[in-house]
Design an enzyme around this catalytic site. Sequence first.
Site, short mmCIF file in Angstrom:
data_model
loop_
_atom_site.label_atom_id
_atom_site.label_comp_id
_atom_site.label_asym_id
_atom_site.label_seq_id
_atom_site.Cartn_x
_atom_site.Cartn_y
_atom_site.Cartn_z
N ASP A 299 31.20 36.90 49.38
CA ASP A 299 31.14 35.87 48.36
C ASP A 299 30.46 34.71 48.89
O ASP A 299 31.11 34.13 49.86
CB ASP A 299 32.27 35.83 47.43
CG ASP A 299 32.52 36.84 46.94
OD1 ASP A 299 32.17 37.10 45.60
OD2 ASP A 299 33.56 37.35 47.02
N HIS A 339 30.63 31.35 39.84
CA HIS A 339 31.67 31.14 38.95
C HIS A 339 33.01 30.54 39.83
O HIS A 339 32.86 30.51 41.10
CB HIS A 339 32.13 32.47 38.27
CG HIS A 339 32.66 33.55 39.68
ND1 HIS A 339 31.79 34.25 40.14
CD2 HIS A 339 34.04 34.01 40.17
CE1 HIS A 339 32.32 35.05 41.20
NE2 HIS A 339 33.67 34.84 41.05
N ASP A 347 43.35 36.89 42.32
CA ASP A 347 42.61 35.54 43.02
C ASP A 347 43.80 34.97 43.90
O ASP A 347 45.09 34.63 43.37
CB ASP A 347 42.25 34.54 42.00
CG ASP A 347 40.96 34.98 41.28
OD1 ASP A 347 40.29 35.83 41.65
OD2 ASP A 347 40.73 34.32 40.32
N GLU A 432 31.09 39.02 36.82
CA GLU A 432 30.68 40.02 35.93
C GLU A 432 29.90 39.44 34.70
O GLU A 432 30.11 38.08 34.07
CB GLU A 432 31.97 40.62 35.35
CG GLU A 432 32.69 41.32 36.33
CD GLU A 432 34.21 41.68 36.06
OE1 GLU A 432 34.84 42.58 36.61
OE2 GLU A 432 34.49 41.29 34.78
N LYS A 540 26.92 43.29 38.16
CA LYS A 540 28.40 43.62 37.98
C LYS A 540 28.98 43.64 36.71
O LYS A 540 28.46 42.68 35.93
CB LYS A 540 29.42 43.23 38.94
CG LYS A 540 30.60 43.78 38.74
CD LYS A 540 31.70 43.06 39.63
CE LYS A 540 32.94 43.72 39.82
NZ LYS A 540 34.09 43.00 40.54
N HIS A 545 38.33 48.28 29.17
CA HIS A 545 38.80 49.66 28.90
C HIS A 545 39.84 49.49 27.60
O HIS A 545 39.98 50.60 27.18
CB HIS A 545 39.16 50.47 29.80
CG HIS A 545 40.46 49.85 30.66
ND1 HIS A 545 41.75 50.06 30.27
CD2 HIS A 545 40.47 49.30 31.90
CE1 HIS A 545 42.59 49.57 30.90
NE2 HIS A 545 41.83 48.93 32.08
N GLU A 628 33.42 50.08 43.08
CA GLU A 628 34.57 49.64 43.85
C GLU A 628 35.74 49.86 43.23
O GLU A 628 35.72 50.05 42.02
CB GLU A 628 34.05 48.15 43.97
CG GLU A 628 34.12 47.06 42.74
CD GLU A 628 33.98 45.52 43.08
OE1 GLU A 628 34.58 44.91 42.39
OE2 GLU A 628 32.91 45.57 43.84
N ASN A 629 36.81 49.57 44.00
CA ASN A 629 38.11 49.89 43.46
C ASN A 629 38.54 48.64 42.54
O ASN A 629 38.34 47.59 43.00
CB ASN A 629 39.06 50.48 44.61
CG ASN A 629 39.05 49.33 45.71
OD1 ASN A 629 38.10 49.08 46.19
ND2 ASN A 629 40.25 48.81 45.84
N ARG A 664 40.28 44.75 49.00
CA ARG A 664 39.65 43.72 49.93
C ARG A 664 40.41 44.13 51.31
O ARG A 664 41.47 44.79 51.39
CB ARG A 664 39.79 42.46 49.79
CG ARG A 664 39.28 42.08 48.47
CD ARG A 664 39.21 40.49 48.05
NE ARG A 664 38.49 40.15 46.83
CZ ARG A 664 37.54 39.72 46.97
NH1 ARG A 664 36.65 39.43 47.99
NH2 ARG A 664 36.78 39.42 45.81
#
EC number: 3.2.1.2
Length: 695
Positions: A299, A339, A347, A432, A540, A545, A628-629, A664
């Site tokens: 990032d 962001h 985080d 996102e 992204k 869901h 990505e996971n 990560r």
Amino acid sequence: MAAEMQKFGTSEEDDEEMGMDVKEEDDDDDEDKNIASTVMVDIDGGLASSSSNSQFNHHQQFQDQLTPQGGSRRCRPFEEKERTKLRERQRRAITAKILAGLRRHGNYNLRVRADINDVIAALAREAGWVVLPDGTTFPSRSQGTKAAGGTSTTVLASPSTHMQVQSTPCPTLRGISSGNQSTIEYNASQMKGVFVPSSSPFDISATAHSITSVIVGDGGDAQIDPRTRGSIDTVGNMQVVDIPPKLQERDFAGTSYIPVYVKLPLGVINMKCELADPDGLLNQLRILKSINVDGIVVDCWWGIVEAHAPQEYNWHGYKRLFQIVRELKLKMQVVMSFHECGGNVGDDVCIPLPHWVAEIARSNPDIYFTDRSGRRNPECLSWGVDKERVLRGRTALEVYFDYMRSFRIEFDEYFGDGMISMIEIGLGPCGELRYPSNPVKHGWRYPGVGEFQCYDQYLFKSLRKAAETRGHSFWAQAPDNAGSYNSRPHETGFFCDGGDYDGYYGRFFLTWYSQVLVDHGDRVLYMAELAFEGTCIAAKLPGIHWWYKTASHAAELSAGYYNPCNRDGYASTVAMLKKHRAALNFACVGPGILDPHVEYPGALGDPEGLAWQVLNAAWDACIPFASENAFPCHDREVYNRMLDKAKPLNDPDRRHFSAFTYQRLSPLLMERDNFMEFECFVKRMHGKEILDLEA
């Protein structure tokens, strides 16, 4: 002596440059050997024998020369010290030639002051072994094979006796390839004083009829891997654990090659724009390189680079990072992160927006998204200011473009050689493309429906204009019956079955609300195309869901995706991405992949259904689909599910993901067992054959 030293082409400066001092241990060892060979002392302290009087006198000189403090360290003749130094210089000269040859002809990435440990580690990695920073070395998945399936192991134990292990190998052995016959290894791990085989559910062939039984006496604990789902029976005072045969695993050998990237930690660059731990990161990246990971994802935080004043960019830490990545010949994907970091799930650092933006917000808080209660969200700028000159004379779009152009100019050489393979553009909270409808800092908890974020003056002005254009100015307001952050759909008049979301006003509002989202993405990606011409860009999309199985899809509506059961809310977004030739990045979620701490059976979510809808929307539009996971994973079963998603088995067009990002990099990933599972996952993503997949 000087001529003899020059023969090896070394000097005192060369010795210091190689960083290898003369070994005092060798001096002491040689000295002890000389004394032992010349003098023998009997038990009473007298001389037992001597080869000559001169040798005895020489020994007496050593005995008489004590240190001033009364120590017993003996001084040695000058000639012997010089001979020892000469031997060391000869060793160093040979090492220097080895290093030079490896660098020149073998293209080994060895540091300037490399020593023999670095040479051995480099050769081990070249041979396919994994060398951890502390020196721990073990074979990779493709090196060495374990016992094949079909073994029958019975373990008996009691509190007062050691466990006896008897193993009978099956007649057929696997893992023999390229003319090299594998060896059979039986490993055991110790559990509370009792030894049991360290087999996993994948160690036993699916066709074998034998089982592994562990019988533990009173006081012993049998720790069974939950993946085995074995049963425990009691026979007298003994426990018998039966481990069933392993489940079948799909073979991905020969399948399409999917690049695998690893996302770096959030705090890899600190707030001073410095590389936080260059040595530790270098070691970890070397290990990732050893298993053929394709590259890394990092990032580039707006709040760090342009922190203090407009158009004053500090790229210092990123320059150092990119140099390290280039030396290791890895590729990079870079995220333009506009962001805030901190306060959301996962985080672990806090990186706010630039300070000068916060100063502007004190006098004009409407540059932030605002909820119904008037609370401001500083995660990112409101899309209402995309074209408003409220940022020291610049619009938000101009600010984003200037930042991206500065990056493009600063790292032009990395674009030229193809090292930067993709630029992902941050389009909202968490990078996102969505509204910040579910902020944890405002009290949202899963699986709340969230709140609409359109109450700042700029978005409200846009809503009023849309209502007037439609001819119904009284529609210029957000729904007043949509509940709060943690409401359920059936608790609201707007999201419930047959609610206002499907009425005339509801359809108008949701159309406007979702179109603002698409327009924002369209404008920013247009700027990104100008800044990164010739480089693949990506956006992204979120995986909202929960409540997907309800008619309204409430959580998606508040996030900006007008996707109820009777409408495709992702088609317009995918069409916008195709317009800019951008790839779509989507988090891979599903059963066993979600965070178990946030699972909620009453949320009526369908992560599989959502992923399938977004995936097919991307493939129908013929745009690249990367993934990505969503949460850290180290389990074989979860890896298998992600592989099945990346390479669908029954797809007639043989479509697959364009890339996969593991998030990560962490110490937990680098642990031996976790890392070996990850290495196996990488090889299967690459379509490589895994000889010992069941180990």
